[in-house]
Write a protein that holds these residues in place. Structure first.
Motif, PDB file in Angstrom:
ATOM      1  N   LEU A  41       0.836  -1.206   0.000  1.00 17.86           N
ATOM      2  CA  LEU A  41       0.000   0.000   0.000  1.00 17.86           C
ATOM      3  C   LEU A  41       0.867   1.251   0.000  1.00 17.86           C
ATOM      4  O   LEU A  41       0.674   2.164  -0.808  1.00 17.86           O
ATOM      5  CB  LEU A  41      -0.908  -0.013   1.238  1.00 17.86           C
ATOM      6  CG  LEU A  41      -1.666   1.275   1.557  1.00 17.86           C
ATOM      7  CD1 LEU A  41      -2.811   1.465   0.592  1.00 17.86           C
ATOM      8  CD2 LEU A  41      -2.173   1.277   2.981  1.00 17.86           C
ATOM      9  N   ARG A  44       2.763   1.699  -3.283  1.00 17.84           N
ATOM     10  CA  ARG A  44       1.862   2.127  -4.349  1.00 17.84           C
ATOM     11  C   ARG A  44       1.577   3.622  -4.255  1.00 17.84           C
ATOM     12  O   ARG A  44       1.579   4.335  -5.254  1.00 17.84           O
ATOM     13  CB  ARG A  44       0.549   1.337  -4.232  1.00 17.84           C
ATOM     14  CG  ARG A  44      -0.330   1.482  -5.428  1.00 17.84           C
ATOM     15  CD  ARG A  44       0.239   0.647  -6.543  1.00 17.84           C
ATOM     16  NE  ARG A  44      -0.454   0.890  -7.777  1.00 17.84           N
ATOM     17  CZ  ARG A  44      -0.646  -0.049  -8.701  1.00 17.84           C
ATOM     18  NH1 ARG A  44      -0.169  -1.253  -8.525  1.00 17.84           N
ATOM     19  NH2 ARG A  44      -1.279   0.226  -9.807  1.00 17.84           N
ATOM     20  N   TYR A 218     -16.789   1.722   8.317  1.00 15.30           N
ATOM     21  CA  TYR A 218     -17.396   1.686   6.985  1.00 15.30           C
ATOM     22  C   TYR A 218     -18.805   1.119   7.033  1.00 15.30           C
ATOM     23  O   TYR A 218     -19.787   1.794   6.752  1.00 15.30           O
ATOM     24  CB  TYR A 218     -16.502   0.859   6.059  1.00 15.30           C
ATOM     25  CG  TYR A 218     -17.025   0.673   4.657  1.00 15.30           C
ATOM     26  CD1 TYR A 218     -17.092   1.745   3.780  1.00 15.30           C
ATOM     27  CD2 TYR A 218     -17.441  -0.572   4.217  1.00 15.30           C
ATOM     28  CE1 TYR A 218     -17.567   1.583   2.498  1.00 15.30           C
ATOM     29  CE2 TYR A 218     -17.913  -0.751   2.923  1.00 15.30           C
ATOM     30  CZ  TYR A 218     -17.979   0.325   2.071  1.00 15.30           C
ATOM     31  OH  TYR A 218     -18.444   0.159   0.796  1.00 15.30           O
ATOM     32  N   PRO A 236     -13.489   6.139   3.685  1.00 13.60           N
ATOM     33  CA  PRO A 236     -13.484   4.736   3.229  1.00 13.60           C
ATOM     34  C   PRO A 236     -14.378   4.500   2.008  1.00 13.60           C
ATOM     35  O   PRO A 236     -14.025   3.741   1.117  1.00 13.60           O
ATOM     36  CB  PRO A 236     -13.999   3.970   4.453  1.00 13.60           C
ATOM     37  CG  PRO A 236     -13.588   4.806   5.616  1.00 13.60           C
ATOM     38  CD  PRO A 236     -13.746   6.221   5.139  1.00 13.60           C
ATOM     39  N   ILE A 239     -12.623   5.638  -1.052  1.00 16.36           N
ATOM     40  CA  ILE A 239     -11.612   4.652  -1.462  1.00 16.36           C
ATOM     41  C   ILE A 239     -12.267   3.535  -2.261  1.00 16.36           C
ATOM     42  O   ILE A 239     -11.769   3.128  -3.324  1.00 16.36           O
ATOM     43  CB  ILE A 239     -10.883   4.071  -0.223  1.00 16.36           C
ATOM     44  CG1 ILE A 239     -10.087   5.169   0.479  1.00 16.36           C
ATOM     45  CG2 ILE A 239      -9.969   2.917  -0.620  1.00 16.36           C
ATOM     46  CD1 ILE A 239      -9.384   4.710   1.742  1.00 16.36           C
ATOM     47  N   VAL A 240     -13.410   3.055  -1.779  1.00 18.96           N
ATOM     48  CA  VAL A 240     -14.125   2.006  -2.508  1.00 18.96           C
ATOM     49  C   VAL A 240     -14.494   2.495  -3.909  1.00 18.96           C
ATOM     50  O   VAL A 240     -14.357   1.776  -4.902  1.00 18.96           O
ATOM     51  CB  VAL A 240     -15.386   1.568  -1.718  1.00 18.96           C
ATOM     52  CG1 VAL A 240     -16.258   0.659  -2.562  1.00 18.96           C
ATOM     53  CG2 VAL A 240     -14.986   0.870  -0.434  1.00 18.96           C
ATOM     54  N   LEU A 243     -11.523   2.391  -6.162  1.00 17.49           N
ATOM     55  CA  LEU A 243     -11.215   1.013  -6.556  1.00 17.49           C
ATOM     56  C   LEU A 243     -12.166   0.541  -7.650  1.00 17.49           C
ATOM     57  O   LEU A 243     -11.767  -0.173  -8.570  1.00 17.49           O
ATOM     58  CB  LEU A 243     -11.324   0.080  -5.345  1.00 17.49           C
ATOM     59  CG  LEU A 243     -10.069  -0.127  -4.530  1.00 17.49           C
ATOM     60  CD1 LEU A 243     -10.325  -1.095  -3.399  1.00 17.49           C
ATOM     61  CD2 LEU A 243      -8.923  -0.638  -5.414  1.00 17.49           C
ATOM     62  N   TYR A 246     -11.058   1.383 -10.858  1.00 17.76           N
ATOM     63  CA  TYR A 246      -9.714   0.824 -11.072  1.00 17.76           C
ATOM     64  C   TYR A 246      -8.629   1.880 -10.943  1.00 17.76           C
ATOM     65  O   TYR A 246      -7.569   1.765 -11.542  1.00 17.76           O
ATOM     66  CB  TYR A 246      -9.626   0.106 -12.418  1.00 17.76           C
ATOM     67  CG  TYR A 246     -10.400  -1.179 -12.395  1.00 17.76           C
ATOM     68  CD1 TYR A 246      -9.853  -2.334 -11.844  1.00 17.76           C
ATOM     69  CD2 TYR A 246     -11.701  -1.235 -12.895  1.00 17.76           C
ATOM     70  CE1 TYR A 246     -10.573  -3.506 -11.782  1.00 17.76           C
ATOM     71  CE2 TYR A 246     -12.432  -2.416 -12.844  1.00 17.76           C
ATOM     72  CZ  TYR A 246     -11.864  -3.549 -12.283  1.00 17.76           C
ATOM     73  OH  TYR A 246     -12.573  -4.707 -12.213  1.00 17.76           O
ATOM     74  N   TYR A 248      -6.268   2.462  -8.798  1.00 12.83           N
ATOM     75  CA  TYR A 248      -5.560   1.888  -7.652  1.00 12.83           C
ATOM     76  C   TYR A 248      -4.677   2.919  -6.957  1.00 12.83           C
ATOM     77  O   TYR A 248      -4.583   2.945  -5.742  1.00 12.83           O
ATOM     78  CB  TYR A 248      -4.674   0.715  -8.104  1.00 12.83           C
ATOM     79  CG  TYR A 248      -5.418  -0.574  -8.352  1.00 12.83           C
ATOM     80  CD1 TYR A 248      -6.784  -0.585  -8.592  1.00 12.83           C
ATOM     81  CD2 TYR A 248      -4.740  -1.787  -8.353  1.00 12.83           C
ATOM     82  CE1 TYR A 248      -7.452  -1.765  -8.835  1.00 12.83           C
ATOM     83  CE2 TYR A 248      -5.401  -2.986  -8.587  1.00 12.83           C
ATOM     84  CZ  TYR A 248      -6.753  -2.966  -8.835  1.00 12.83           C
ATOM     85  OH  TYR A 248      -7.407  -4.130  -9.066  1.00 12.83           O
ATOM     86  N   ALA A 251      -6.649   5.245  -4.782  1.00  9.86           N
ATOM     87  CA  ALA A 251      -7.121   4.500  -3.618  1.00  9.86           C
ATOM     88  C   ALA A 251      -5.983   4.300  -2.626  1.00  9.86           C
ATOM     89  O   ALA A 251      -6.157   4.463  -1.414  1.00  9.86           O
ATOM     90  CB  ALA A 251      -7.700   3.151  -4.044  1.00  9.86           C
ATOM     91  N   ALA A 252      -4.789   3.965  -3.151  1.00  6.05           N
ATOM     92  CA  ALA A 252      -3.634   3.741  -2.279  1.00  6.05           C
ATOM     93  C   ALA A 252      -3.227   5.026  -1.575  1.00  6.05           C
ATOM     94  O   ALA A 252      -2.887   5.015  -0.389  1.00  6.05           O
ATOM     95  CB  ALA A 252      -2.460   3.179  -3.085  1.00  6.05           C
ATOM     96  N   GLY A 255      -5.711   5.625   1.103  1.00  8.54           N
ATOM     97  CA  GLY A 255      -5.541   4.611   2.138  1.00  8.54           C
ATOM     98  C   GLY A 255      -4.309   4.865   2.973  1.00  8.54           C
ATOM     99  O   GLY A 255      -4.353   4.768   4.210  1.00  8.54           O
TER     100      GLY A 255
END
Lengths: 286, 277
Positions: A41, A44, A218, A236, A239-240, A243, A246, A248, A251-252, A255
């Motif tokens: 994570l 990324r 969440y 959260p 972030i979903v 994702l 796509y 990433y 999202a990383a 996160g």
């Protein structure tokens, strides 16, 4: 010579057998299950570079989500402190019917799956719900507003405060209180000056744990929140969303920022806690 | 006044009654009503529709998957928890504090992030995504991903319950057994395990509740494929979003019952522990 060294090292480490096996299991497991995923994570997010990360987390929608997550988590924690203190106090100091049930039920938010909590709280607080109905009549809408998030975070955070305060309250020496009272202090003074100070570190620790849990929560939130971007969208969920597109890297980045925030909370917590302990020691010594 | 015992603070009857009353109201509002609403909503359309809700093929698949995932994750984390607690409390070595911190880390990670880390490793565009695809191995949106996310989330439960008990007990008895010639395994079986067993059971119980109930982390790695990667908590979400409320609450009532059983057994265990059995 080297054998003597090895023996001395083993003696310092501990003489019970099984070090190799348990150390091997512990490090392998933690590396595979915790360390590598977390490193993935962080790497990324780092791949975006500082500027890239900043662009992701400073986008208006992301900033709003951070504000929603952190502010409402803080407000829920603030409410949980007096509520948790009250519940711990009555459970430790008084005997009343239902005390044992309460003692068991306090952990419900830890044992109840978050999606169950989410649909249950939503059913309670919608406009024709048991609690939402009367509140709506008063002009207060809970479900599908930020207040709904607050209700959910209050629910999930409660056990942390109660369970950290309760054992400390049980160990308090009540003779100090009685001494203060016989010396003429009013009960309110005794509570503020004698009871509260030693409870403070535990109260803060519980609040910190509740806050850390609430910020990342969440399942119990998304059903009741309404999830409107900028108003009731939590990090959260954002972030979903990334994702699902796509994205990433974004999202990383989000996160990793949340992770960093959680670690800072825990650090601050241990600092505040040791400070609170020191302050308390000083008042006791004085 | 000098002869009578002082009334402690908070002991005045009026104050007591007010505080206990407030506590009861809060307990009902915060803890009892969410449980009650699940039961009432589940049975709103009658017992027939309730039975239908929990016996549809999708529901059964969700129940089976949930039990399977817990049956993998809980034993793994129990074995790890015992080994790690032994290692971290019985020896002094460099890096011990760091390992100790790592065992608690998943508690402070958001559930969504606990799923995200696995997508970043094994997802289509993850670190190992291309390799997995070339070798036709599916982890994300499949059972392995759900298991990994659940294992990650439940790592701390057993180990964090056992460490304080092992620390408090000290290792005197174990060292005595060692000087009497016991092997490491004998010491563990005969001395250590009996002394930590209630803690272990407590940890296993909470670990299982979380494993069966995990939503956020599993939701991220599951892909929501009906009949294949949908666990009970996810099934509730799907039914709820389909406006099939009776079925959603029927499924929720099963998990609520699981939570209540967990709390009941936990209360029993704690009573035994304090009784010193």
């Amino acid at each position: 010579m080297s054998r003597a060294n090895a023996q001395r090292r083993a003696a310092r480490r501990g003489v019970l057998p099984g070090f190799g096996l348990t150390f091997g299991i512990t490090t392998t497991y933690l590396t595979l299950i915790v360390l590598i995923p977390i490193a993935g994570l962080v790497l990324r997010a780092a791949g975006l570079g500082p500027l890239g990360v900043w662009q992701v987390i400073s986008a208006p929608r992301a900033l709003a989500a951070f504000r929603v997550s952190f502010v409402i988590a803080a407000l829920a924690t603030l409410a949980n402190m007096p509520i948790g203190l009250l519940l711990a106090w009555t459970m430790v100091r008084y005997r009343f019917p239902g005390r044992r049930m309460l003692d068991a039920l306090v952990d419900l938010p830890l044992a109840l799956p978050t999606s169950v909590a989410g649909v249950a709280l939503t059913a309670l607080y919608v406009d024709d719900g048991w609690l939402g109905g009367p509140l709506a009549a008063l002009g207060l809408k809970i479900a599908f507003t930020p207040l709904g998030i607050w209700v959910a975070l209050l629910f999930v955070g409660l056990p942390y405060v109660v369970r950290t305060v309760q054992p400390v309250l049980m160990e308090l020496d009540r003779r100090t209180e009685e001494a203060a009272l016989t010396l003429g202090a009013r009960p309110g003074q005794v509570f503020a000056r004698v009871v509260l100070p030693p409870l403070l570190p535990a109260l803060l620790a519980g609040a910190g744990l509740a806050f850390a849990r609430a910020v990342g929560e969440y399942g119990s939130v998304i059903f009741i929140a309404g999830n409107r971007p900028g108003v009731s969208e939590i990090v959260p969920l954002l972030i979903v969303g990334k994702l699902e597109q796509y994205d990433y890297a974004a999202a990383a980045a989000l996160g990793a920022t949340m992770l960093l925030a959680a670690l800072l909370i825990l650090l601050a917590l241990s600092a505040v806690q040791s400070r609170a302990v020191r302050l308390w020691m000083r008042t006791v010594a004085a | 006044m000098q002869h009578s015992r002082v009334t402690g603070i908070g002991e005045r009857p009026a104050l007591r009654i007010v505080l206990v009353a407030c506590t009861m109201v809060l307990m009902v509002l915060i803890l009892v009503m969410p449980l009650a609403v699940v039961l009432v909503e589940a049975l709103r359309r009658g017992i027939g529709s309730y039975a239908e809700g929990i016996s549809s093929p999708d529901a059964w698949d969700a129940i089976r998957l949930t039990v399977l995932v817990a049956a993998i994750a809980v034993p793994l984390n129990t074995v790890f928890g015992l080994a790690a607690a032994w290692c971290l409390t019985r020896y002094r070595f460099a890096g011990r504090a760091a390992l100790m911190a790592l065992t608690a880390l998943p508690f402070s990670v958001s559930p969504v992030i606990s799923g995200l880390v696995w997508v970043l490793l094994f997802g289509l565009q993850g670190w190992f995504g291309p390799w997995l695809r070339a070798h036709d191995v599916q982890i994300i949106f499949a059972l392995p991903g759900i298991v990994l996310a659940t294992v990650f989330v439940t790592v701390p439960f057993v180990v964090r319950q056992v460490i304080p008990i092992m620390q408090a007990r000290g290792d005197d008895e174990e060292l005595a057994a060692l000087t009497l010639g016991a092997s490491g395994w004998q010491i563990f079986r005969r001395i250590t395990l009996p002394r930590v067993r209630w803690g272990v059971l407590n940890g296993v119980l909470l670990c299982n509740a979380r494993a069966m109930g995990e939503f956020g982390a599993v939701s991220v790695v599951s892909g929501h494929i009906r009949g294949l990667t949908v666990t009970m908590p996810l099934h509730i979400e799907i039914l709820y979003n389909d406006y099939n409320l009776p079925a959603a609450f029927a499924m929720a009532s099963l998990l609520a019952a699981m939570a209540l059983v967990t709390l009941g057994v936990k209360a029993l265990l704690e009573r035994r522990q304090t009784a010193g059995v």
